[in-house]
Design a protein around this motif. Sequence first.
Motif, mmCIF file in Angstrom:
data_model
loop_
_atom_site.group_PDB
_atom_site.id
_atom_site.type_symbol
_atom_site.label_atom_id
_atom_site.label_comp_id
_atom_site.label_asym_id
_atom_site.label_seq_id
_atom_site.Cartn_x
_atom_site.Cartn_y
_atom_site.Cartn_z
ATOM 1 N N SER A 227 0.823 -1.209 0.000
ATOM 2 C CA SER A 227 0.000 0.000 0.000
ATOM 3 C C SER A 227 0.860 1.263 0.000
ATOM 4 O O SER A 227 2.039 1.235 0.366
ATOM 5 C CB SER A 227 -0.907 0.011 1.240
ATOM 6 O OG SER A 227 -0.253 0.638 2.341
ATOM 7 N N PRO A 228 0.253 2.409 -0.374
ATOM 8 C CA PRO A 228 0.946 3.696 -0.291
ATOM 9 C C PRO A 228 0.607 4.443 0.998
ATOM 10 O O PRO A 228 0.864 5.649 1.099
ATOM 11 C CB PRO A 228 0.389 4.440 -1.514
ATOM 12 C CG PRO A 228 -1.042 3.979 -1.569
ATOM 13 C CD PRO A 228 -1.025 2.524 -1.104
ATOM 14 N N ILE A 229 0.012 3.760 1.966
ATOM 15 C CA ILE A 229 -0.400 4.430 3.199
ATOM 16 C C ILE A 229 0.828 5.020 3.907
ATOM 17 O O ILE A 229 1.834 4.355 4.105
ATOM 18 C CB ILE A 229 -1.130 3.449 4.135
ATOM 19 C CG1 ILE A 229 -2.417 2.940 3.475
ATOM 20 C CG2 ILE A 229 -1.428 4.117 5.471
ATOM 21 C CD1 ILE A 229 -3.441 4.018 3.183
ATOM 22 N N GLY A 230 0.713 6.278 4.284
ATOM 23 C CA GLY A 230 1.833 6.982 4.913
ATOM 24 C C GLY A 230 2.712 7.689 3.910
ATOM 25 O O GLY A 230 3.691 8.341 4.284
ATOM 26 N N LYS A 231 2.363 7.612 2.633
ATOM 27 C CA LYS A 231 3.152 8.266 1.596
ATOM 28 C C LYS A 231 2.486 9.573 1.175
ATOM 29 O O LYS A 231 2.250 9.832 -0.005
ATOM 30 C CB LYS A 231 3.326 7.328 0.396
ATOM 31 C CG LYS A 231 4.699 7.431 -0.253
ATOM 32 C CD LYS A 231 4.916 6.330 -1.268
ATOM 33 C CE LYS A 231 6.365 6.335 -1.752
ATOM 34 N NZ LYS A 231 6.631 5.302 -2.755
ATOM 35 N N ILE A 232 2.154 10.369 2.185
ATOM 36 C CA ILE A 232 1.651 11.723 1.983
ATOM 37 C C ILE A 232 2.471 12.634 2.892
ATOM 38 O O ILE A 232 3.206 12.166 3.765
ATOM 39 C CB ILE A 232 0.156 11.845 2.341
ATOM 40 C CG1 ILE A 232 -0.083 11.487 3.815
ATOM 41 C CG2 ILE A 232 -0.682 10.977 1.426
ATOM 42 C CD1 ILE A 232 -1.506 11.774 4.302
ATOM 43 N N SER A 233 2.350 13.927 2.696
ATOM 44 C CA SER A 233 3.085 14.852 3.559
ATOM 45 C C SER A 233 2.533 14.804 4.977
ATOM 46 O O SER A 233 1.321 14.630 5.188
ATOM 47 C CB SER A 233 2.978 16.281 3.017
ATOM 48 O OG SER A 233 3.559 17.192 3.931
#
Length: 289
Positions: A69-75
């Motif tokens: 997943s891309p969870i945590g791949k935000i600012s």
Amino acid sequence: MEDIKIHAFTDEASEDIDSQVKALKRNALMGIELRGTELGNVADLSFVAACYISKKLRDSGASVWARGSPIGKISITDSFAPHLEKLRNLLELCKVFGTKYVRIFSFYIPAGHDPSEYRGEVMDRLVKMAEMARPYGVTLCHENEKGIYGDNAERCLDIYKTIPDIKGIFDPANFVQCGVDTLKAWEALGGYIKYMHIKDATSDGKVVPAGCGDANLEYIVSEFIKNGGRDFTIEPHLTVFKGLENLERKGDTKSQASEKYVYKNSDEAFDAACDAFKKLVKSLQEATV
């Protein structure tokens, strides 16, 4: 070493699930770390779409070992509530895919800022994520990644010590690209690692086949196995496959692949990555005979 399990991000061979299964079987791999599909990223799938993908995989005899997943791949400055709901949906769909591991990140830090300024917010968010995952019986596995809080060994260790429910994914190439000594990183983090991402890189940040770079991959893989580690996910990054631009921050994809290793298409690049790692594992096995 007979029980070593080699998986892969098969979306680097193709977006299409049928083609991903072919790549998996062609290379005699154990399972898929599911990330991208023709219906979208794993974090964006509806229940119906997840059931469709899952049935295709089951019918073909392929399994989803983990969900990339891309969870945590935000600012870290972005709104967290919608992201947490995305994680909830992803956890619900783990039941559909029958998997207990989800890859996560620890949030991008604004350029030019000291990551320590955001430690409290990072940990608060990760704690909420771990608490959400616990009732589902799902383990969140944190990957070290360029530009996030956990982009070096010290801050990864901080995460694992502060939130024991979160386990580690060791990505040697990402450490190289951050200027981190992979041997020192392994010494600090080895005891917290659930599995490894197999990706190698040269000192200038170029991604190369396993064993061809400066990530000390052979030694680290050997030590991981000695410590009881058995699970690996091959993450080729040898060509800029369709969709990579959506997985990295703007500008990060340009220098990913090495010009020294050129492949006709994504299937060829994927197979080359698998062959390189299997060759490395075979050399380790022969060394123990």
